[in-house]
Design a protein around this motif. Structure first.
Motif, PDB file in Angstrom:
ATOM      1  N   LEU A  13     -40.026  -5.779 -16.086  1.00  0.00           N
ATOM      2  CA  LEU A  13     -38.688  -6.089 -16.607  1.00  0.00           C
ATOM      3  C   LEU A  13     -37.593  -5.390 -15.809  1.00  0.00           C
ATOM      4  O   LEU A  13     -36.610  -6.015 -15.397  1.00  0.00           O
ATOM      5  N   THR A  14     -37.768  -4.102 -15.582  1.00  0.00           N
ATOM      6  CA  THR A  14     -36.731  -3.362 -14.862  1.00  0.00           C
ATOM      7  C   THR A  14     -36.705  -3.724 -13.382  1.00  0.00           C
ATOM      8  O   THR A  14     -35.633  -3.787 -12.774  1.00  0.00           O
ATOM      9  N   GLY A  15     -37.876  -3.988 -12.812  1.00  0.00           N
ATOM     10  CA  GLY A  15     -37.930  -4.383 -11.403  1.00  0.00           C
ATOM     11  C   GLY A  15     -37.236  -5.711 -11.160  1.00  0.00           C
ATOM     12  O   GLY A  15     -36.482  -5.867 -10.199  1.00  0.00           O
ATOM     13  N   GLY A  16     -37.484  -6.655 -12.025  1.00  0.00           N
ATOM     14  CA  GLY A  16     -36.828  -7.956 -11.895  1.00  0.00           C
ATOM     15  C   GLY A  16     -35.323  -7.850 -12.051  1.00  0.00           C
ATOM     16  O   GLY A  16     -34.558  -8.466 -11.301  1.00  0.00           O
ATOM     17  N   ALA A  17     -34.888  -7.060 -13.003  1.00  0.00           N
ATOM     18  CA  ALA A  17     -33.450  -6.872 -13.209  1.00  0.00           C
ATOM     19  C   ALA A  17     -32.818  -6.164 -12.016  1.00  0.00           C
ATOM     20  O   ALA A  17     -31.726  -6.530 -11.567  1.00  0.00           O
ATOM     21  N   ALA A  18     -33.504  -5.169 -11.476  1.00  0.00           N
ATOM     22  CA  ALA A  18     -32.964  -4.405 -10.344  1.00  0.00           C
ATOM     23  C   ALA A  18     -32.673  -5.309  -9.151  1.00  0.00           C
ATOM     24  O   ALA A  18     -31.667  -5.133  -8.457  1.00  0.00           O
ATOM     25  N   LEU A  19     -33.535  -6.269  -8.920  1.00  0.00           N
ATOM     26  CA  LEU A  19     -33.333  -7.175  -7.785  1.00  0.00           C
ATOM     27  C   LEU A  19     -32.083  -8.026  -7.964  1.00  0.00           C
ATOM     28  O   LEU A  19     -31.297  -8.208  -7.034  1.00  0.00           O
ATOM     29  N   VAL A  20     -31.903  -8.536  -9.159  1.00  0.00           N
ATOM     30  CA  VAL A  20     -30.716  -9.357  -9.427  1.00  0.00           C
ATOM     31  C   VAL A  20     -29.456  -8.500  -9.353  1.00  0.00           C
ATOM     32  O   VAL A  20     -28.446  -8.916  -8.779  1.00  0.00           O
ATOM     33  N   PHE A  21     -29.518  -7.291  -9.897  1.00  0.00           N
ATOM     34  CA  PHE A  21     -28.356  -6.396  -9.834  1.00  0.00           C
ATOM     35  C   PHE A  21     -27.992  -6.093  -8.379  1.00  0.00           C
ATOM     36  O   PHE A  21     -26.815  -6.085  -8.010  1.00  0.00           O
ATOM     37  N   ALA A  22     -28.999  -5.840  -7.552  1.00  0.00           N
ATOM     38  CA  ALA A  22     -28.744  -5.553  -6.136  1.00  0.00           C
ATOM     39  C   ALA A  22     -28.129  -6.762  -5.440  1.00  0.00           C
ATOM     40  O   ALA A  22     -27.187  -6.630  -4.655  1.00  0.00           O
ATOM     41  N   LYS A  23     -28.647  -7.929  -5.725  1.00  0.00           N
ATOM     42  CA  LYS A  23     -28.103  -9.150  -5.111  1.00  0.00           C
ATOM     43  C   LYS A  23     -26.651  -9.352  -5.537  1.00  0.00           C
ATOM     44  O   LYS A  23     -25.812  -9.752  -4.723  1.00  0.00           O
ATOM     45  N   MET A  24     -26.346  -9.057  -6.785  1.00  0.00           N
ATOM     46  CA  MET A  24     -24.957  -9.166  -7.257  1.00  0.00           C
ATOM     47  C   MET A  24     -24.050  -8.239  -6.445  1.00  0.00           C
ATOM     48  O   MET A  24     -22.967  -8.632  -6.022  1.00  0.00           O
TER      49      MET A  24
END
Length: 139
Positions: A13-24
């Motif tokens: 869950l946190t890994g998936g969110a981290a990727l989207v946050f970084a892309k943002m």
């Protein structure tokens, strides 16, 4: 469920969110700066977590062989994230992340060769599905 399963789910869950946050964030900054900031924050959180858990008290007594493997893992992780962020900067994070999960095949192989972990039929089926999914995205 065993405790490690909960940790793995939270990691997902946190890994998936981290990727989207970084892309943002990379919409307004380059991938090098993004990775540097992310890694700095990560470092601080990991050190505080280790300190609070008492995990730093044995740092001076770490065996050389263990240190070698940790350094190798650190170098591998750094190179991995540099390439991952370069790919993520110019492509859809969902596609890059899915292709990246093909790395599990390297994990399967190395865990078998270095850790003597078994390769089960269930593992082979899962690996095959990952390969097929990766090929679908690459083509």
């Amino acid at each position: 469920m065993q405790t490690w399963v909960y940790y793995a789910i939270l990691s997902t869950l946190t890994g998936g969110a981290a990727l989207v946050f970084a892309k943002m964030g990379m919409k307004q900054a380059n991938e090098h700066l993004a990775l540097t900031i992310r890694t700095g924050v990560l470092f601080l959180i990991v050190v505080v977590n280790a300190w609070m858990a008492g995990g730093l008290k044995d740092a001076k007594a770490i065996p050389q062989k263990a240190l070698f493997w940790f350094v190798l893992a650190g170098v591998s992780t750094a190179v991995y994230w540099i390439f991952f962020f370069k790919a993520m900067k110019t492509a859809n994070v969902s596609v890059v992340s899915t292709i990246d999960k093909g790395s599990i095949l390297i994990t399967f192989l190395l865990s078998y060769l270095l850790l003597n972990e078994p390769i089960t039929p269930k593992l082979l089926i899962g690996a095959t599905l990952i390969i097929v999914g990766t090929l679908v995205l690459i083509k």
